[in-house]
Scaffold this motif. Structure first.
Motif, mmCIF file in Angstrom:
data_model
loop_
_atom_site.group_PDB
_atom_site.id
_atom_site.type_symbol
_atom_site.label_atom_id
_atom_site.label_comp_id
_atom_site.label_asym_id
_atom_site.label_seq_id
_atom_site.Cartn_x
_atom_site.Cartn_y
_atom_site.Cartn_z
ATOM 1 N N UNK A 1 42.574 13.221 86.808
ATOM 2 C CA UNK A 1 41.390 12.745 86.078
ATOM 3 C C UNK A 1 41.217 11.236 86.221
ATOM 4 N N UNK A 2 42.318 10.529 86.072
ATOM 5 C CA UNK A 2 42.265 9.073 86.180
ATOM 6 C C UNK A 2 41.822 8.655 87.578
ATOM 7 N N UNK A 3 42.346 9.355 88.592
ATOM 8 C CA UNK A 3 41.977 9.048 89.974
ATOM 9 C C UNK A 3 40.496 9.284 90.217
ATOM 10 N N UNK B 1 53.186 7.111 102.084
ATOM 11 C CA UNK B 1 53.643 5.746 102.359
ATOM 12 C C UNK B 1 55.163 5.661 102.347
ATOM 13 N N UNK B 2 55.645 4.612 102.976
ATOM 14 C CA UNK B 2 57.093 4.398 103.064
ATOM 15 C C UNK B 2 57.699 4.104 101.703
ATOM 16 N N UNK B 3 56.826 3.611 100.826
ATOM 17 C CA UNK B 3 57.329 3.125 99.549
ATOM 18 C C UNK B 3 58.006 4.215 98.710
ATOM 19 N N UNK B 4 57.515 5.431 98.874
ATOM 20 C CA UNK B 4 58.064 6.513 98.057
ATOM 21 C C UNK B 4 59.528 6.733 98.426
ATOM 22 N N UNK C 1 57.557 4.141 89.104
ATOM 23 C CA UNK C 1 56.110 4.307 89.302
ATOM 24 C C UNK C 1 55.808 5.676 89.899
ATOM 25 N N UNK C 2 54.695 6.222 89.467
ATOM 26 C CA UNK C 2 54.238 7.534 89.958
ATOM 27 C C UNK C 2 52.833 7.380 90.476
ATOM 28 N N UNK D 1 46.496 3.866 92.840
ATOM 29 C CA UNK D 1 46.524 3.966 91.379
ATOM 30 C C UNK D 1 47.903 4.456 90.940
ATOM 31 N N UNK D 2 48.708 3.542 90.431
ATOM 32 C CA UNK D 2 50.072 3.938 90.033
ATOM 33 C C UNK D 2 50.173 4.020 88.513
ATOM 34 N N UNK D 3 51.107 4.815 88.060
ATOM 35 C CA UNK D 3 51.301 5.004 86.622
ATOM 36 C C UNK D 3 52.763 4.762 86.280
ATOM 37 N N UNK D 4 52.992 4.115 85.139
ATOM 38 C CA UNK D 4 54.352 4.039 84.610
ATOM 39 C C UNK D 4 54.548 5.216 83.677
#
Ligand SMILES: [Zn+2]
Length: 318
Positions: A30-32, A115-118, A105-106, A43-46
């Motif tokens: 929904x947020x996305x 992405x590589x970051x995950x 972060x999610x 869009x990242x979430x804590x």
């Protein structure tokens, strides 16, 4: 991306699954979708934001990192919701916060743009076979009006006036219960009349009634002493509470009895796991079963470590 998020949102509704993982994913989708399509930033979430957005009001006081389901459960829920959708799928990105002040972060992303970051170690890993249970906070499970006077904050000390009253109540109740049955049997025995169909029905009803009363009123309290945790009889929690457990804890001199609820997120489908009797397919008295697939997604339960291992049917190899 928006198209895929929209598909995901429909898929989440359509799979009719229940559980925290699904609520969190629906919130993220929904947020996305509510963002401007031009926004390029991920869009990242804590954990705190996920809890504030997706948790029901009474669960918002809990520690956010404990409230948010493990990534394995979130991934399992995503996979399940999208299993019949065409590629590309939405996958979960997760970055573990290392050290103090660094929060995990999610985020959601398309499977083609991973992405590589995950954390690559956990990405696309096969379903894990362990679960971590959560225990409700003190007083979170409300007792029924019958026992509210006894269980302040949902618990009582066994060796307190309240605890002893309860103990005596159960013992006296059990004795009366047994005496009632004995009197019925005696009444039938001394009447000296031949056994008719009517008296036979009365006898069966008396036994059934006794058995039902024993099982729902008294037996759980006796089992609690040995097993330390049992399913609470229906009359102990308040009317609108979900099923919960009675647990005895503490040392010999200061032992407490409390009403709690344990649950977990299923690492195989993201559904909610609750404690239920192991019978008929398991030998343990209490096991964790996923409400989405109660006889396939089965886990042990250890109240001291809050961990559980998979004990369901043999899984296919692929
Ligand atoms: Zn499951």
């Amino acid at each position: 991306m928006n198209q895929a998020l929209l598909q995901l949102k429909h898929a989440l509704v359509e799979c009719h699954a229940q559980g925290r993982a699904y609520d969190v994913l629906a919130f993220m989708a929904d947020q996305g979708l509510s963002r401007s399509p031009e926004a390029n930033q991920k869009l990242t979430f804590e954990a705190g934001a996920l809890q504030a957005g997706a948790a029901p009001a009474h669960e918002r006081d809990q520690e956010a990192k404990d409230w948010v389901p493990r990534e394995v459960a979130l991934r399992a829920a995503l996979e399940r919701a999208q299993q019949s959708l065409p590629d590309p799928h939405i996958v979960l990105g997760y970055k573990k916060g290392l050290g103090r002040g660094n929060r995990s972060l999610y985020w959601l992303e398309l499977s083609t743009e991973t992405t590589e970051e995950a954390d690559s170690s956990t990405h696309q890993s096969p379903p894990r076979k362990s679960v971590t249970y959560r225990r409700t906070e003190k007083g979170a499970v409300k007792p029924s009006s019958l026992v509210r006077w006894l269980m302040k904050d949902g618990e009582f000390r066994n060796m307190s006036p309240r605890g002893i009253t309860m103990l005596l109540g159960i013992i006296i109740g059990t004795i009366c219960w047994a005496l009632c049955l004995a009197m019925i049997l005696l009444g039938l025995g001394v009447s000296n009349q031949p056994l008719t169909a009517g008296s036979l029905i009365l006898l069966i009803l008396a036994f059934a009634g006794f058995w039902f009363g024993w099982k729902s009123l008294y037996e759980p309290w006796f089992r609690l002493v040995d097993e330390r945790i049992v399913k609470a009889p229906n009359w102990v929690p308040a009317l609108f509470e979900d099923p919960c457990e009675l647990e005895m804890y503490g040392q010999r001199k200061a032992r407490w009895t409390r009403l709690v609820r344990y649950n977990a997120d299923c690492p195989m489908c993201g559904g909610e796991i609750e404690l239920v009797p192991g019978r008929p397919d398991q030998r343990l008295p209490l096991v964790g079963r996923c409400i989405e697939s109660p006889h396939a997604h089965v886990f042990t339960f250890d109240r001291t470590t809050l961990r559980g291992a998979y004990i369901g049917p043999v899984l296919p190899d692929d």
